[in-house]
Design an enzyme around this catalytic site. Structure first.
Site, short mmCIF file in Angstrom:
data_model
loop_
_atom_site.label_atom_id
_atom_site.label_comp_id
_atom_site.label_asym_id
_atom_site.label_seq_id
_atom_site.Cartn_x
_atom_site.Cartn_y
_atom_site.Cartn_z
N HIS A 70 0.94 -0.93 -0.05
CA HIS A 70 0.08 -0.39 -0.24
C HIS A 70 1.14 1.22 -0.14
O HIS A 70 0.43 1.85 -0.89
CB HIS A 70 -1.13 -0.14 1.42
CG HIS A 70 -2.06 1.36 1.58
ND1 HIS A 70 -3.02 1.30 0.59
CD2 HIS A 70 -1.19 2.30 2.22
CE1 HIS A 70 -3.29 2.65 0.77
NE2 HIS A 70 -2.98 3.18 1.97
N GLU A 71 1.83 1.14 0.94
CA GLU A 71 2.97 2.70 0.86
C GLU A 71 3.50 2.64 -0.12
O GLU A 71 3.50 3.11 -0.14
CB GLU A 71 3.43 2.32 1.63
CG GLU A 71 3.10 2.27 3.10
CD GLU A 71 2.11 3.28 3.61
OE1 GLU A 71 2.10 4.95 3.31
OE2 GLU A 71 0.57 3.35 4.12
ZN LIG Z 1 -2.05 5.33 2.10
#
Ligand SMILES: [Zn+2]
Length: 86
Positions: A70-71
């Site tokens: 996600h990051e």
């Molecule tokens: Zn995020």
């Protein structure tokens, strides 16, 4: 209690980056236990990523991977000049 060191997190992230984004992760990623309300945070100023260690210690490797990926989305969207906000 299971533990993972920053170096291990760095190596996993570099591996996942190539695997899922076909791009090398060229910055740093660290566990940061001061993160309380989020699983991870991408820093726009110097492109490093902080990960809440609970994502691994309280869950598992799959969960850690989800948070890191996600990051990495924020990371690549930002670095390629696209909208990196949610
Ligand atoms: Zn995020």
């Amino acid at each position: 209690m299971k533990q993972m060191h920053n170096q291990q997190l760095q190596e996993l992230t570099e591996k996942w980056s190539v695997e899922y984004f076909q791009r090398p992760f060229l910055h740093r990623i660290f566990f940061n236990s001061r993160l309380r309300t989020t699983g991870g945070r991408y820093h726009l100023d110097d492109h490093h990523i902080d990960i809440n260690p609970l994502m691994y210690t309280e869950f598992d490797l799959d969960n850690l991977k989800r948070v890191v990926l996600h990051e990495l989305c924020h990371y690549y969207l930002h670095l390629t000049g696209r909208d990196y906000h949610h």
